[in-house]
Design a protein around this motif. Structure first.
Motif, PDB file in Angstrom:
ATOM      1  N   PHE A   1       0.841  -1.196   0.000  1.00 13.69           N
ATOM      2  CA  PHE A   1       0.000   0.000   0.000  1.00 13.69           C
ATOM      3  C   PHE A   1       0.874   1.243   0.000  1.00 13.69           C
ATOM      4  CE2 PHE A   1      -2.280  -3.362   2.177  1.00 13.69           C
ATOM      5  CZ  PHE A   1      -3.503  -3.345   1.529  1.00 13.69           C
ATOM      6  N   SER A   2       0.419   2.258  -0.707  1.00 11.69           N
ATOM      7  CA  SER A   2       1.112   3.541  -0.739  1.00 11.69           C
ATOM      8  C   SER A   2       0.059   4.631  -0.573  1.00 11.69           C
ATOM      9  CB  SER A   2       1.852   3.706  -2.070  1.00 11.69           C
ATOM     10  OG  SER A   2       2.382   5.007  -2.169  1.00 11.69           O
ATOM     11  N   GLN A   3       0.006   5.213   0.604  1.00  7.32           N
ATOM     12  CA  GLN A   3      -1.001   6.216   0.936  1.00  7.32           C
ATOM     13  C   GLN A   3      -0.366   7.607   0.924  1.00  7.32           C
ATOM     14  OE1 GLN A   3      -4.237   5.645   1.609  1.00  7.32           O
ATOM     15  NE2 GLN A   3      -4.795   7.664   2.314  1.00  7.32           N
ATOM     16  N   LEU A   4      -0.709   8.425  -0.082  1.00  3.69           N
ATOM     17  CA  LEU A   4      -0.248   9.812  -0.194  1.00  3.69           C
ATOM     18  C   LEU A   4       1.275   9.915  -0.238  1.00  3.69           C
ATOM     19  CD1 LEU A   4      -2.760  11.429   2.334  1.00  3.69           C
ATOM     20  CD2 LEU A   4      -3.056  11.100  -0.123  1.00  3.69           C
TER      21      LEU A   4
ATOM     22  N   THR B   1      -6.142   0.216  -7.485  1.00  5.16           N
ATOM     23  CA  THR B   1      -5.637  -1.086  -7.056  1.00  5.16           C
ATOM     24  C   THR B   1      -5.325  -1.923  -8.292  1.00  5.16           C
ATOM     25  OG1 THR B   1      -7.850  -2.046  -6.950  1.00  5.16           O
ATOM     26  CG2 THR B   1      -6.972  -1.098  -4.910  1.00  5.16           C
TER      27      THR B   1
ATOM     28  N   ALA C   1      -9.251  12.732  -3.872  1.00  7.85           N
ATOM     29  CA  ALA C   1      -8.100  11.845  -3.954  1.00  7.85           C
ATOM     30  C   ALA C   1      -8.380  10.837  -5.067  1.00  7.85           C
ATOM     31  CB  ALA C   1      -7.873  11.128  -2.630  1.00  7.85           C
TER      32      ALA C   1
ATOM     33  N   SER D   1      -7.569   6.895  -6.137  1.00  9.35           N
ATOM     34  CA  SER D   1      -7.158   5.622  -5.564  1.00  9.35           C
ATOM     35  C   SER D   1      -7.189   4.568  -6.666  1.00  9.35           C
ATOM     36  CB  SER D   1      -8.129   5.247  -4.446  1.00  9.35           C
ATOM     37  OG  SER D   1      -7.895   3.935  -3.991  1.00  9.35           O
TER      38      SER D   1
ATOM     39  N   VAL E   1      -2.771   2.161  -4.207  1.00 11.29           N
ATOM     40  CA  VAL E   1      -2.146   3.479  -4.081  1.00 11.29           C
ATOM     41  C   VAL E   1      -3.227   4.554  -4.030  1.00 11.29           C
ATOM     42  CG1 VAL E   1       0.036   2.834  -5.177  1.00 11.29           C
ATOM     43  CG2 VAL E   1      -1.842   3.623  -6.586  1.00 11.29           C
ATOM     44  N   CYS E   2      -2.895   5.651  -3.372  1.00 13.01           N
ATOM     45  CA  CYS E   2      -3.836   6.758  -3.253  1.00 13.01           C
ATOM     46  C   CYS E   2      -3.029   8.054  -3.197  1.00 13.01           C
ATOM     47  CB  CYS E   2      -4.661   6.586  -1.985  1.00 13.01           C
ATOM     48  SG  CYS E   2      -5.895   7.862  -1.736  1.00 13.01           S
ATOM     49  N   VAL E   3      -3.472   9.066  -3.926  1.00 11.93           N
ATOM     50  CA  VAL E   3      -2.822  10.379  -3.933  1.00 11.93           C
ATOM     51  C   VAL E   3      -3.889  11.470  -4.022  1.00 11.93           C
ATOM     52  CG1 VAL E   3      -0.679   9.554  -5.002  1.00 11.93           C
ATOM     53  CG2 VAL E   3      -2.528  10.415  -6.444  1.00 11.93           C
ATOM     54  N   TRP E   4      -3.516  12.686  -3.679  1.00 10.25           N
ATOM     55  CA  TRP E   4      -4.421  13.826  -3.851  1.00 10.25           C
ATOM     56  C   TRP E   4      -4.459  14.276  -5.290  1.00 10.25           C
ATOM     57  CZ3 TRP E   4      -7.574  14.302  -0.144  1.00 10.25           C
ATOM     58  CH2 TRP E   4      -7.199  14.184   1.187  1.00 10.25           C
TER      59      TRP E   4
END
Length: 187
Positions: free
Chosen positions: A22-25, A173, A169, A171, A52-55
Motif C-alpha cells: 500500500f502507498s497512501q499519499l 488497485t 483523492a 485511488s 495506491v492513493c494520492v491527492w
C-alpha cells in the motif's frame, strides 16, 4: 507490528514477501516512480495486491490549491509547479500500475471534506514543515510567512470560525499476475 524505514525505490524486503503493498499519499514524492513500481512488483507475491492513493492537487484539493496560489501571488521564488503533484489526474495511477506490471487495475475518485474549527487550526499544520507546502512555509522569513498567512486566509474567504474544504483523492488497485514474471525496472 514491525515498522521498517526505507524508500519506495529500494524496499528493504526480500522478493514475494507480502500479499499486498500500500502507498497512501506517498507516490507524489517518489523520485523514480518506475523503480518504485518495480519494487512494488518485486515484494508482492504472485496474485498479490497493490493499492495506491494520492491527492488530485491540480484542481480539486482546495487547501493546497489556495495555499500555492497565495504563495505564488506574494513570492516570485515559489517553486514553479509546486502545486501540481504527479499522479493526481484521472487515469494516472491506473497507467502507473499497469506499466508496473499489475493487472485487473481499477481506479476510483474519493471525495473528502475536511472541517476546521478555525483558520488557525488549518494554518498550524503548515507551520510543522510537513510536505512541500509545509516546507515552503517553514522556510520563509517571518514577514513573508505572515504575508502568506494573510493572503491564504483571504483566498479561503476569510473564514470566521468553523469552515470546510473539499478535496479529491485518486485511488487505484491492481493485482500481480498469478504466474511469476521477470521483475525489471521500466524504461
Amino acid at each position: 507490528m514491525r515498522v521498517v524505514q526505507g524508500d519506495a525505490e529500494n524496499l528493504p524486503f526480500p522478493p514475494d514477501s507480502f500479499d499486498a503493498v500500500f502507498s497512501q499519499l506517498v507516490l507524489h514524492f517518489v523520485g523514480d516512480p518506475a523503480k518504485a513500481g518495480a519494487e512494488f512488483r518485486r515484494v508482492v507475491r504472485p496474485g498479490g495486491l497493490a493499492a495506491v492513493c494520492v491527492w488530485d492537487s491540480a484542481h480539486e484539493m482546495e487547501m493546497l490549491r489556495h495555499f500555492w496560489d497565495a504563495a505564488s501571488s506574494i513570492d516570485d521564488h515559489t517553486p514553479a509547479g509546486a502545486q501540481l503533484l504527479r499522479f493526481g489526474g484521472p487515469g494516472e495511477l491506473w497507467q502507473w500500475l499497469e506499466a508496473s506490471g499489475f493487472s485487473e487495475v481499477t481506479e476510483r475518485r474519493l471525495d473528502v471534506n475536511s472541517t476546521y474549527a478555525d483558520f488557525d487550526e488549518l494554518w498550524s499544520g503548515f507551520l510543522l514543515g510537513i510536505g512541500p507546502a509545509g516546507a515552503h512555509c517553514a522556510a520563509l522569513a517571518d514577514d513573508a510567512r505572515a504575508a502568506l498567512r494573510r493572503e491564504f486566509f483571504r483566498r479561503l474567504g476569510s473564514p470566521a470560525g468553523r469552515f470546510t474544504l473539499r478535496a479529491c483523492a485518486r485511488s487505484a488497485t491492481g493485482r500481480l499476475p498469478s504466474s511469476p514474471q521477470p521483475c525489471a525496472p521500466m524504461e
